[in-house]
Every structure is written in C-alpha cells, then in structure tokens.
Design an enzyme around this catalytic site. Structure first.
Site, PDB file in Angstrom:
ATOM      1  N   PHE A 125     -20.225 -34.551 -63.420  1.00  0.00           N
ATOM      2  CA  PHE A 125     -19.665 -35.589 -62.549  1.00  0.00           C
ATOM      3  C   PHE A 125     -20.644 -36.768 -62.487  1.00  0.00           C
ATOM      4  CE2 PHE A 125     -18.521 -36.960 -58.092  1.00  0.00           C
ATOM      5  CZ  PHE A 125     -17.201 -37.273 -58.353  1.00  0.00           C
ATOM      6  N   ASP A 201     -23.579 -27.118 -59.595  1.00  0.00           N
ATOM      7  CA  ASP A 201     -22.635 -27.811 -58.718  1.00  0.00           C
ATOM      8  C   ASP A 201     -21.325 -27.026 -58.751  1.00  0.00           C
ATOM      9  OD1 ASP A 201     -20.738 -29.455 -57.495  1.00  0.00           O
ATOM     10  OD2 ASP A 201     -21.837 -31.273 -58.039  1.00  0.00           O
ATOM     11  N   TYR A 226     -14.206 -30.022 -49.267  1.00  0.00           N
ATOM     12  CA  TYR A 226     -12.902 -30.668 -49.019  1.00  0.00           C
ATOM     13  C   TYR A 226     -11.930 -30.486 -50.174  1.00  0.00           C
ATOM     14  CZ  TYR A 226     -15.598 -34.326 -51.440  1.00  0.00           C
ATOM     15  OH  TYR A 226     -16.401 -35.003 -52.314  1.00  0.00           O
ATOM     16  N   LYS A 227     -12.358 -29.794 -51.246  1.00  0.00           N
ATOM     17  CA  LYS A 227     -11.447 -29.552 -52.365  1.00  0.00           C
ATOM     18  C   LYS A 227     -10.725 -28.230 -52.114  1.00  0.00           C
ATOM     19  CE  LYS A 227     -14.070 -32.610 -55.316  1.00  0.00           C
ATOM     20  NZ  LYS A 227     -15.267 -32.788 -56.145  1.00  0.00           N
ATOM     21  N   ARG A 375      -4.741 -35.181 -64.236  1.00  0.00           N
ATOM     22  CA  ARG A 375      -5.156 -33.833 -63.786  1.00  0.00           C
ATOM     23  C   ARG A 375      -4.108 -33.261 -62.832  1.00  0.00           C
ATOM     24  NH1 ARG A 375     -11.116 -34.029 -61.270  1.00  0.00           N
ATOM     25  NH2 ARG A 375      -9.911 -35.171 -59.702  1.00  0.00           N
TER      26      ARG A 375
HETATM   27  C1  LIG Z   1     -16.203 -33.842 -55.782  1.00  0.00           C
HETATM   28  C2  LIG Z   1     -17.542 -33.689 -56.426  1.00  0.00           C
HETATM   29  C3  LIG Z   1     -18.695 -34.178 -55.803  1.00  0.00           C
HETATM   30  C4  LIG Z   1     -18.597 -34.923 -54.496  1.00  0.00           C
HETATM   31  O1  LIG Z   1     -19.787 -35.471 -54.093  1.00  0.00           O
HETATM   32  P1  LIG Z   1     -19.940 -36.080 -52.633  1.00  0.00           P
HETATM   33  O2  LIG Z   1     -21.329 -36.536 -52.603  1.00  0.00           O
HETATM   34  O3  LIG Z   1     -19.648 -34.985 -51.663  1.00  0.00           O
HETATM   35  O4  LIG Z   1     -18.966 -37.209 -52.523  1.00  0.00           O
HETATM   36  C5  LIG Z   1     -19.917 -33.958 -56.407  1.00  0.00           C
HETATM   37  N1  LIG Z   1     -20.001 -33.302 -57.584  1.00  0.00           N
HETATM   38  C6  LIG Z   1     -18.900 -32.819 -58.220  1.00  0.00           C
HETATM   39  C7  LIG Z   1     -19.034 -32.058 -59.497  1.00  0.00           C
HETATM   40  C8  LIG Z   1     -17.648 -33.026 -57.665  1.00  0.00           C
HETATM   41  O5  LIG Z   1     -16.562 -32.575 -58.284  1.00  0.00           O
END
Ligand SMILES: *Cc1c(COP(=O)(O)O)cnc(C)c1O
Length: 415
Positions: A125, A201, A226-227, A375
């Site tokens: 990400f 992660d 939140y996912k 997606r």
């Molecule tokens: C959704 C997601 C995040 C979110 O990061 P925030 O700092 O909480 O906004 C981070 N890493 C990955 C791989 C994600 O999918």
C-alpha cells in the site's frame, strides 16, 4: 461446461448459509444495495452504533471525567479481544492511532534495534511505502523497494535476494490491488534468515483470514479495524508486538499513554514494561467503542467461519466472471487458488473507471483503483451470495449495453 450458475442457486446458498443471520445485526438502509466495498469500509453493526450512543450519552455526557476509570484500559482490553483473531495472546495487541502511524512507530523501533536496510515491495500500500521510506531516511538507512509483480505480490522467490543485510522487512499480508495473499510463515522465515525483524500489515486480512502471528514467528504487525472488522470510519488501528520483544523495543513517539506511571507526571520518560509502551496519547473513545463492537461481532462469528464463506464467495464470483464476463474485455487479476487470495476479487478492464461509475449508478458499489482495476470486496458477515450474483450480472449488463462513459479516472473522487 457445467450449467451456469443461476440467481436461484445463489439464493439457495443464502438460505443455508450459517452466517446469514449476522447480516441482520447490521444497519441495512437499502435492502437492494449490492455493497461490494466492505474491504474498504465495512458496514455498520447495530451494536457499534449502540456502543457509540452509550459511550457518548452515558459515559461522556453523564459520567464525564469519572468515566476515565474504565476508559483508561479500553485500548488494551480491546486489543485482548482482537488478539485471538490474529493468532496473538492477550497483552500483545493494543488499539491506537492509525495504521500508518503505527507502522511508523514499529518500523522505527525495529530499525533502532537492528542494523541494516529497510525492505518492502512495490505491491504494498503506498502509505506503507511512504512511511517505510521516511523511516529509512530518518535513520540514515538504505531503502529497498523490491519490484514485485503488481498483479501478484511478495513471494520468497521474488524477495529472496533482497533481504540480506536488512534490519526490517515490512509487507502487506494481502495486496490491496490484486488481492494476492502472501505466505506469512515463509516470508517471516526469509526475513529472519536475512537477520531482519518482520513487520506485517494485516489491514486486508484481519477479521477475514486466519492469521497465525504466533506460529509464523512474526515479530510485529499493524492493521486497521474499519475494513473487515467493521469498526467504523477512521476507527483506531491496532498494533502487535510479540511479547518477548516488547521490553527491547523503543517507539519514537513517546507520550504519557506509553509511560510506566502515567499519572506520576514525571519529567522523564520511562516506557511501560508491556504493550502500553507503544501507545502515545489519549485514545479516541467513541471510535474505540465502535471498533470494539465490530471486533466482538467478528469474534462471535469466528474467523474460521468467516474465512470459509469468503472462499466460497470469491470462488463463486470468479466462476461467474468466467461465465458472464469472459468475452467482455475483463481480466481476473486475483489469484485463482482460494488460499492464495484474500477476500476481494480484482478485475482489469480498459474502461474500468466508467464501468465502476455505471455500477454505482445501478446500486452496485465496488471500488476502483487507477488506472484500470475494479475491486469487488466480499465481507462475509454482510455479503450475500445473491449480491455476488447481482454484481457479476449487472457488470455484464453494463458492458453489453455500452452503458458506461469512457471517462478518464478522476482520482480525486473516492469510489
Ligand atoms: C487501508 C490500509 C491502510 C490504512 O492506513 P491508515 O493510516 O489507517 O489510513 C494501511 N495499510 C494498508 C495495507 C491498508 O490496506
């Protein structure tokens, strides 16, 4: 070829689905909405809304500062509820800050404890890549961004040459674009073999895939709630530090919530001896209350049952793509093997953005990732087999009818 799947087949699966009743525990404002974006923002559990109301009306409005008696431990006790969902033990997880900030804290702590480079890969990400590059730069370390295939993700083969002399390897368990599921154990062993600490992660796997941080030997992990954990927009993220490492790591953002004796108000920082040393400031109590309800609901349903349904939903969607979308210019990016992917399926189409917009107009909500990926997220507590069937059928209908604008992606809009 076998008979194509009919909508009635999907409805029959819903009728016997052991998780079907969980959908009723969520707030449904539009029963016809085909929501395929629980991998980005999970739906709202009724219990989460009730928890927020209680935390606000009773604990905040009436209890006022007295409520800190039970709020003080909420971040750690909620971590204890989350721990078994990711193969961790009580005392190894705390809810705090955002994923990106937790990544910064743990990556910095790891690099301060080890010599060598910071390693990640291009399928990670982007926020993770930015954070890890900044950690390397602040510590004067080499930053290695390994060019793995964007349509897959990191493997022991494509990472193997790059971990030698590393202080830290940090990867996503499930790639946000392709849905590729990395081999947690094999890559952790690889990192350890190169002398590095391993930081995962789990944003796209916590609450939907079985994660064994304990048996994989992982050192550190972060992820959001939140996912798939349905904790609400911007709900606090979690971090994991293996217990035997906790005393040996110092995180860089040292605040009073990480102090050994918070209310002694000493001028000198002394880190708490346990997981609390990785917290920093006052937790967002209302969001934490919502996140806890989402986590409790997941724990009640069990990750094994959720994962089982996720495999069936994604397999069904891939089958339907073959049946209905085969000649319409789509490629399935996500790995075909059910244990090689997470819970979203990604399709590539040259007109992906226009198709995603047209689907939203037809009450199907997927999301779009530039330049050409759509997606479809399956969140087993809320996604019905009939939703999966409708998503594929309406996708086919949009393309067959030419009912989409060949727009350029507008990446300033979240879809
Ligand atoms: C959704 C997601 C995040 C979110 O990061 P925030 O700092 O909480 O906004 C981070 N890493 C990955 C791989 C994600 O999918």
């Amino acid at each position: 070829m076998a008979n194509p799947l009919r909508r009635s087949d999907a409805e029959a699966l819903d009728a016997t689905d052991p998780l079907a009743a969980y959908r009723e525990r969520f707030v449904i404002t539009d029963p016809d909405l085909v929501y395929m974006d629980g991998n980005s923002l999970g739906m709202a559990p009724q219990a989460a809304l009730d928890a927020v109301t209680r935390a606000a009306a009773t604990d905040w409005a009436a209890g006022l500062v007295r409520s800190w008696h039970h709020w003080l431990d909420l971040a750690v006790s909620t971590g204890d509820v989350l721990a078994p969902l990711i193969g961790a033990s009580p005392g190894e997880v705390v809810l705090t800050d955002q994923t990106s900030i937790n990544l910064y804290k743990l990556a910095s702590a790891a690099v301060a404890a080890r010599d060598g480079a910071v390693v990640t890969d291009t399928s990670n990400f982007p926020s993770d890549i930015y954070v890890l590059r900044s950690v390397a730069s602040h510590h004067g370390r080499e930053f290695r961004l390994v060019d793995t295939d964007h349509d897959t993700g990191p493997t022991p083969e494509n990472m193997g040459l790059h971990v030698t002399g590393a202080a830290l390897v940090s990867l996503s368990h499930v790639a946000f674009k392709s849905g590729f599921r990395a081999d947690l154990t094999a890559l952790t062993e690889l990192a350890h073999g190169g002398g590095a600490l391993m930081l995962w992660d789990l944003s796209h796997s916590a609450g939907v895939l079985p994660v064994r941080l304990d048996t994989s030997g992982a050192d550190l992990a972060v992820g959001c709630t939140y996912k798939y954990l349905n904790g609400g927009p911007g709900s606090p993220a979690f971090l994991y530090v293996r217990r035997d490492l906790q005393q040996h790591l110092e995180q860089p953002i040292q605040g009073w919530f990480g102090h050994a004796d918070q209310f002694a108000f000493e001028a000198d920082y002394r880190p708490a001896p346990d997981i609390r040393r990785f917290a920093t400031g006052t937790p967002a109590i209302l969001s934490l209350a919502a996140a806890r309800a989402g986590i409790e609901l997941t724990a009640e349903a069990t990750v094994d049952a959720i994962h089982d349904k996720a495999r069936r939903l994604t397999t069904m969607f891939i089958t339907l793509c073959g049946e209905q979308l085969g000649d319409l210019g789509f490629d399935i990016v996500t790995p075909r093997g059910p244990f090689a992917r997470g819970a979203h399926v990604t399709l590539r189409h040259a007109a992906g953005y226009g198709i995603a917009r047209a689907l939203i107009d037809r009450n199907v909500v997927p999301d779009f990732r530039a330049p050409d990926l759509i997606r479809f997220g399956m969140s087993p507590l809320t996604t019905r087999y009939a939703d999966v069937w409708e998503a594929a059928a309406r996708c086919a209908a949009v393309v067959e009818s030419g009912g989409f604008a060949p727009e350029e992606p507008d990446t300033s809009r979240v879809t």
